[in-house]
Write a protein that holds these residues in place. Structure first.
Motif, PDB file in Angstrom:
ATOM      1  N   THR A   1     -21.042 -10.960  22.168  1.00  0.00           N
ATOM      2  CA  THR A   1     -20.501 -10.962  20.806  1.00  0.00           C
ATOM      3  C   THR A   1     -21.136 -12.082  19.986  1.00  0.00           C
ATOM      4  O   THR A   1     -21.381 -11.924  18.788  1.00  0.00           O
ATOM      5  N   ASN A   2     -21.449 -13.203  20.657  1.00  0.00           N
ATOM      6  CA  ASN A   2     -22.123 -14.295  19.944  1.00  0.00           C
ATOM      7  C   ASN A   2     -23.440 -13.827  19.333  1.00  0.00           C
ATOM      8  O   ASN A   2     -23.802 -14.235  18.225  1.00  0.00           O
ATOM      9  N   LEU A   3     -24.159 -12.953  20.055  1.00  0.00           N
ATOM     10  CA  LEU A   3     -25.431 -12.443  19.517  1.00  0.00           C
ATOM     11  C   LEU A   3     -25.188 -11.532  18.302  1.00  0.00           C
ATOM     12  O   LEU A   3     -25.904 -11.611  17.305  1.00  0.00           O
TER      13      LEU A   3
ATOM     14  N   LEU B   1     -19.040 -11.758  11.553  1.00  0.00           N
ATOM     15  CA  LEU B   1     -18.043 -10.851  12.125  1.00  0.00           C
ATOM     16  C   LEU B   1     -16.856 -11.539  12.768  1.00  0.00           C
ATOM     17  O   LEU B   1     -15.880 -10.884  13.122  1.00  0.00           O
ATOM     18  N   ARG B   2     -16.903 -12.857  12.927  1.00  0.00           N
ATOM     19  CA  ARG B   2     -15.686 -13.538  13.381  1.00  0.00           C
ATOM     20  C   ARG B   2     -15.019 -14.326  12.249  1.00  0.00           C
ATOM     21  O   ARG B   2     -14.048 -15.039  12.480  1.00  0.00           O
ATOM     22  N   SER B   3     -15.568 -14.223  11.049  1.00  0.00           N
ATOM     23  CA  SER B   3     -15.064 -15.017   9.916  1.00  0.00           C
ATOM     24  C   SER B   3     -14.930 -16.490  10.279  1.00  0.00           C
ATOM     25  O   SER B   3     -13.987 -17.155   9.875  1.00  0.00           O
TER      26      SER B   3
ATOM     27  N   ASN C   1     -17.942 -10.747  30.880  1.00  0.00           N
ATOM     28  CA  ASN C   1     -17.114 -11.333  29.841  1.00  0.00           C
ATOM     29  C   ASN C   1     -17.498 -12.792  29.638  1.00  0.00           C
ATOM     30  O   ASN C   1     -17.673 -13.524  30.605  1.00  0.00           O
ATOM     31  N   GLY C   2     -17.620 -13.179  28.389  1.00  0.00           N
ATOM     32  CA  GLY C   2     -17.938 -14.569  28.087  1.00  0.00           C
ATOM     33  C   GLY C   2     -19.411 -14.905  28.191  1.00  0.00           C
ATOM     34  O   GLY C   2     -19.806 -16.066  28.027  1.00  0.00           O
ATOM     35  N   ALA C   3     -20.252 -13.912  28.457  1.00  0.00           N
ATOM     36  CA  ALA C   3     -21.689 -14.175  28.637  1.00  0.00           C
ATOM     37  C   ALA C   3     -22.362 -14.587  27.325  1.00  0.00           C
ATOM     38  O   ALA C   3     -23.307 -15.378  27.321  1.00  0.00           O
TER      39      ALA C   3
END
Ligand SMILES: Nc1ncnc2c1ncn2[C@@H]1O[C@H](COP(=O)(O)OP(=O)(O)O)[C@@H](O)[C@H]1O
Ligand SMILES: [Mg+2]
Length: 370
Positions: A38-40, A53-55, A33-35
């Protein structure tokens, strides 16, 4: 096959600098988690229209402590290879270049399409109509990039009408003019939505029976209903003009515009139980959503009117039992566009075998693990 074969990030979220070299197979990102998994995916989503995707705002995505903005570069391997760079340094906008030459977001939309599913969408069937509308409009935009512009024109005219209505005293000629613009953009939106709804329903119906339940979709809105019946632009336009005109007194009482495509809802029925999707179990809703997104990717690939979409599935594998996971991977392997998946553990992707590539993500670095 549409795939990213190279992705570089500079000062994007927790990545100071990273280059990934990839092949066309699905990309499995694993790490704690937090690696930065999702940022990629968020980085990949920047190559599509909108804010990703995070607006998020462009500035939020800049790495903390970075001196300027962020930049992304990708090689897209489709019929031919193209390189795309996005740069925000010193500007409030994304600067797009395709093969080194300045390009517009519209040029980009012709070359690359992206569909995603994130945990934030899990409550979409239970939430309000606006969540479902946003979810669906994003799918519409993936199919028809011009939908975004129609929606922006609509929102602008809507804000003007609401401002007029709030004053409580409406100049009829002025209101007529605004409502005509509202109806013009609203008709285009309704027709776009109807086109995509039909394509999506066809793709759903053609899906194999089994692991991901099918949905029956309807648009609850007068303009969309008319568009689905095959009414022409003029008829839908007139219908909307009448609705705004006859609703003026009611809208003045409410202080805002109460009818029109900005109120449309997407009604989703979980076919196996014939009940509204919002009443299905959490797991059933997730499976239904995955089925919808897969149908959307198939519909985009089948249309023949543009590139097959990249499919970003954030934390989707962890929610599925092993059979469903294997069924999902089988489907992803044969899609026309590269799939990107995240999970905390490598074992989640075991059923892919050698049909996927794995990348270990670790606090701002990512390494190919074969
Ligand atoms: N603008 C930023 N600059 C630096 N780090 C960031 C930025 N935005 C988010 N992060 C960091 O990224 C991490 C979250 O990454 P994320 O991709 O969501 O993780 P996960 O692997 O769980 O999906 C957090 O540690 C967060 O502090
Ligand atoms: Mg995540």
């Amino acid at each position: 096959m549409t795939a990213l074969t190279r992705l570089s990030l500079t000062d994007f979220r927790n990545y100071a600098g990273l280059t990934l070299r990839l092949d066309a197979r699905p990309v499995c990102l694993y790490g704690s988690n937090g690696a930065g998994k999702t940022n990629l995916l968020e980085a990949v989503s920047q190559f599509g229209p909108g804010r990703g995707l995070r607006s998020a705002q462009l500035s939020e995505m800049t790495r903390r402590d970075a001196p300027g903005g962020w930049a992304l570069a990708a090689t897209l391997d489709d019929e031919q290879k193209i390189s795309i760079t996005l740069d925000t340094a010193g500007t409030a906008k994304r600067t797009v270049r395709i093969d080194g030459a300045p390009a517009s977001p519209g040029d980009l939309a012709e070359r690359i399409r992206i569909v995603w599913l994130t945990p934030a969408m899990d409550g979409v069937f239970r939430g309000g109509a606006s969540d479902r509308r946003r979810f669906f409009d994003r799918l519409v935009m993936a199919h028809l990039p011009a939908h975004g512009k129609a929606a922006a024109r609509y929102d602008k005219a809507l804000a003007e009408r609401n401002a007029l209505i709030e004053r409580g005293h409406v100049d009829p000629a002025w209101a007529d003019a605004i409502e005509a613009r509202l109806a013009e953009a609203g008709t285009e939106m309704a027709i776009n939505r109807a086109i995509v709804l039909e394509a999506l329903q066809i793709a759903i119906d053609a899906r194999p029976e089994g692991h991901f339940p099918k949905a029956d979709l309807t648009l609850e809105g007068a303009a969309e209903a008319a568009a689905l019946k095959g009414e022409d632009f003029r008829t839908i336009f007139d219908l909307l003009v009448d609705a705004y005109h006859s609703g003026r007194r009611r809208d003045i009482g409410a202080g805002r515009t109460l009818s029109g495509p900005h109120r449309t809802d997407l009604a989703v029925i979980h076919r196996p139980t014939a009940a509204p999707a919002g009443e299905a179990s959490t797991g059933q809703q997730k499976a239904l959503l995955i089925g919808l997104v897969l149908a959307s990717a198939t519909a985009l690939s089948a249309g023949g009117s543009g590139p097959s979409p990249l499919l970003l599935l954030d934390e989707a594998a962890a929610h599925l039992d092993p059979d469903r996971r294997a069924a999902l991977f089988d489907e992803l392997t044969v899609l026309g566009g590269q799939a990107w998946l995240t999970g905390t553990e490598a074992f989640l992707f075991e059923a892919f075998g050698d049909r996927a590539q794995r990348i270990r993500v670790d606090e701002g670095s990512a390494t190919l693990a074969e």
